[in-house]
Design a protein around this motif. Structure first.
Motif, mmCIF file in Angstrom:
data_model
loop_
_atom_site.group_PDB
_atom_site.id
_atom_site.type_symbol
_atom_site.label_atom_id
_atom_site.label_comp_id
_atom_site.label_asym_id
_atom_site.label_seq_id
_atom_site.Cartn_x
_atom_site.Cartn_y
_atom_site.Cartn_z
ATOM 1 N N ARG A 35 -12.047 6.476 62.906
ATOM 2 C CA ARG A 35 -12.283 7.912 62.869
ATOM 3 C C ARG A 35 -11.075 8.690 62.369
ATOM 4 N N TRP A 36 -9.883 8.133 62.489
ATOM 5 C CA TRP A 36 -8.677 8.825 62.039
ATOM 6 C C TRP A 36 -8.608 8.922 60.518
ATOM 7 N N GLN A 37 -9.429 8.160 59.798
ATOM 8 C CA GLN A 37 -9.439 8.213 58.337
ATOM 9 C C GLN A 37 -10.302 9.354 57.791
ATOM 10 N N LEU A 99 -24.665 -5.814 79.138
ATOM 11 C CA LEU A 99 -24.506 -4.671 78.242
ATOM 12 C C LEU A 99 -23.027 -4.363 78.113
ATOM 13 N N ILE A 100 -22.534 -4.253 76.866
ATOM 14 C CA ILE A 100 -21.159 -3.824 76.647
ATOM 15 C C ILE A 100 -21.195 -2.451 75.984
ATOM 16 N N GLN A 101 -20.288 -1.599 76.418
ATOM 17 C CA GLN A 101 -20.298 -0.203 75.989
ATOM 18 C C GLN A 101 -18.886 0.224 75.573
ATOM 19 N N ARG A 102 -18.798 0.920 74.447
ATOM 20 C CA ARG A 102 -17.539 1.483 73.963
ATOM 21 C C ARG A 102 -17.719 2.978 73.743
ATOM 22 N N PHE A 103 -16.993 3.783 74.508
ATOM 23 C CA PHE A 103 -17.060 5.240 74.390
ATOM 24 C C PHE A 103 -15.669 5.769 74.068
ATOM 25 N N GLN A 104 -15.561 6.528 72.977
ATOM 26 C CA GLN A 104 -14.278 7.047 72.530
ATOM 27 C C GLN A 104 -14.400 8.531 72.215
ATOM 28 N N VAL A 105 -13.369 9.290 72.520
ATOM 29 C CA VAL A 105 -13.276 10.700 72.133
ATOM 30 C C VAL A 105 -11.928 10.894 71.453
ATOM 31 N N HIS A 106 -11.884 11.792 70.458
ATOM 32 C CA HIS A 106 -10.640 11.983 69.731
ATOM 33 C C HIS A 106 -10.430 13.446 69.377
ATOM 34 N N ALA A 107 -9.161 13.788 69.170
ATOM 35 C CA ALA A 107 -8.746 15.106 68.704
ATOM 36 C C ALA A 107 -7.777 14.903 67.551
ATOM 37 N N ASP A 108 -8.064 15.571 66.433
ATOM 38 C CA ASP A 108 -7.270 15.441 65.213
ATOM 39 C C ASP A 108 -6.691 16.818 64.886
ATOM 40 N N LEU A 109 -5.403 17.004 65.161
ATOM 41 C CA LEU A 109 -4.749 18.294 64.978
ATOM 42 C C LEU A 109 -3.929 18.273 63.694
ATOM 43 N N HIS A 110 -4.312 19.132 62.730
ATOM 44 C CA HIS A 110 -3.582 19.277 61.476
ATOM 45 C C HIS A 110 -2.702 20.525 61.580
ATOM 46 N N PHE A 118 -2.863 12.786 65.862
ATOM 47 C CA PHE A 118 -4.176 12.226 66.171
ATOM 48 C C PHE A 118 -4.110 11.493 67.501
ATOM 49 N N THR A 119 -5.090 11.767 68.377
ATOM 50 C CA THR A 119 -5.157 11.123 69.692
ATOM 51 C C THR A 119 -6.589 10.685 69.962
ATOM 52 N N GLN A 120 -6.736 9.468 70.476
ATOM 53 C CA GLN A 120 -8.064 8.954 70.823
ATOM 54 C C GLN A 120 -7.997 8.255 72.183
ATOM 55 N N LEU A 121 -8.896 8.657 73.088
ATOM 56 C CA LEU A 121 -9.057 8.006 74.382
ATOM 57 C C LEU A 121 -10.310 7.153 74.349
ATOM 58 N N GLU A 122 -10.346 6.113 75.174
ATOM 59 C CA GLU A 122 -11.525 5.264 75.211
ATOM 60 C C GLU A 122 -11.837 4.809 76.627
ATOM 61 N N LEU A 144 -5.340 5.424 70.691
ATOM 62 C CA LEU A 144 -4.520 5.825 69.554
ATOM 63 C C LEU A 144 -3.787 7.119 69.876
ATOM 64 N N ALA A 145 -2.562 7.228 69.397
ATOM 65 C CA ALA A 145 -1.793 8.470 69.513
ATOM 66 C C ALA A 145 -0.632 8.362 68.536
ATOM 67 N N PHE A 146 -0.751 9.036 67.387
ATOM 68 C CA PHE A 146 0.294 8.918 66.378
ATOM 69 C C PHE A 146 0.501 10.245 65.666
ATOM 70 N N ALA A 147 1.690 10.382 65.092
ATOM 71 C CA ALA A 147 2.031 11.506 64.222
ATOM 72 C C ALA A 147 2.082 10.985 62.787
ATOM 73 N N GLU A 148 1.579 11.790 61.860
ATOM 74 C CA GLU A 148 1.513 11.370 60.461
ATOM 75 C C GLU A 148 2.106 12.448 59.557
ATOM 76 N N TYR A 149 2.829 12.003 58.538
ATOM 77 C CA TYR A 149 3.393 12.902 57.535
ATOM 78 C C TYR A 149 2.965 12.428 56.156
ATOM 79 N N VAL A 150 2.472 13.331 55.320
ATOM 80 C CA VAL A 150 2.023 13.012 53.967
ATOM 81 C C VAL A 150 2.634 14.030 53.012
ATOM 82 N N LYS A 151 3.236 13.552 51.930
ATOM 83 C CA LYS A 151 3.842 14.417 50.940
ATOM 84 C C LYS A 151 3.568 13.852 49.547
#
Length: 311
Positions: A35-37, A99-110, A118-122, A144-151
């Motif tokens: 989802r971070w892509q 039954l296997i279950q995967r639940f994820q929520v994310h916030a993408d702050l630009h 970008f942060t994702q909890l599961e 996931l929890a990372f900072a990204e720089y693009v130039k």
């Protein structure tokens, strides 16, 4: 993970993501397994906010800069599996249904055109599974929890990420995000790459995340396991992809059935993928050498996928 005489049914719902549709000038982004892509900045144009919950995919935070925004999302994967004779006849193991279950929520702050967080909890659970392994369950944790720089420069584009992230390459034969099992693999890593129209150079220094399920937010990484890589990619003959990488995997106090001690593995991989005149191909080979305690490691592997598409 091996399944014998069994079957599984999986349903994946990317929630709050909107559908994909084309516009005369812009195209709405597609939903991705990673989802971070996703890049929802095109929704800065109000005319493209046509789907339900678009107000959650693009939340403007600055009237002066449309690239300062917050994007929210969630993913739910439900999969039912049934294993029959999972002991391969050697052990009397009853049929297992779960039954296997995967639940994820994310916030993408630009923050602007260059910086993002970008942060994702599961919450990953295995209901009624007889034997729960490390890749089956991880209740309420940080994925996931990372900072990204693009130039972007005239000569190319520089990208860098720092924090908890995931990565996979090529057909994921040897370096995979491990999407098949319930718990995907993350890394606490530093990533940097330089991209041009023909070339891409990548450098990674990482520690694989060690998953634990004793309490909430207890996953961690430490220096006991390390994976580093240098990779180069090149477009040849138009759209054919040629890539190679050198990687090092290290683990302290490794334990196997016939060896113990410090483990070091050096990997060299090369791959060529492309298509021409209806044929398509993906060929990859890997060599590995190293040591485990007093013993020597020597290994190799290869894979290929070829096909032909009729008109």
């Amino acid at each position: 993970m091996i399944r014998h005489a069994g079957w599984s049914l999986a349903v994946l719902w990317p929630l709050l993501a909107g559908s994909v549709q084309a516009d005369d000038q812009l195209v709405r982004p597609t939903i991705k397994a990673n989802r971070w892509q996703e890049d929802w900045s095109v929704l800065k144009d109000p005319a493209l906010r046509t789907q339900p919950l678009d107000n959650l995919k693009y939340i403007p935070l600055s009237a002066a800069n449309p690239y300062t925004y917050l994007s929210l999302g969630a993913t739910l994967r439900e999969r039912f599996e049934m294993n029959d004779a999972s002991g391969f006849g050697v052990r009397d193991v009853p049929r297992d249904r779960y039954l296997i279950q995967r639940f994820q929520v994310h916030a993408d702050l630009h923050l602007n055109e260059h910086w993002r967080l970008f942060t994702q909890l599961e919450d990953v659970r295995a209901y009624d599974k007889t034997t729960i392994g490390g890749a089956d369950q991880n209740r309420v944790d940080l994925r996931l929890a990372f900072a990204e720089y693009v130039k972007t420069f005239n000569a190319g584009t520089f990208k860098a990420r720092a924090g908890r992230q995931d990565f996979a390459f090529d057909l994921q034969r040897f370096i995979s995000s491990r999407d098949g099992p319930n718990v995907r693999q993350s890394f606490d890593a530093l990533w940097a790459d330089w991209e041009t129209q023909q070339w891409r150079f990548i450098g990674i220094a990482s520690q694989p995340v060690q998953y634990q399920d004793g309490r909430h937010f207890d996953d961690k990484s430490n220096s006991d396991a390390r994976f580093h890589m240098l990779r180069v990619e090149r477009l040849v003959g138009g759209t054919n992809e040629l890539s190679a990488y050198y990687g090092v995997y290290e683990r302290s106090a490794a334990h196997y059935l016939d060896a113990d001690g410090e483990e070091t593995r050096q990997l060299l991989d090369a791959r060529l993928g492309g298509a021409a005149q209806g044929f398509d191909w993906d060929v990859e080979a890997m060599l590995q050498r190293g040591s485990l305690g007093s013993k020597t490691i020597r290994a190799w592997a290869g894979g290929s996928r070829t096909g032909y598409t009729f008109d």
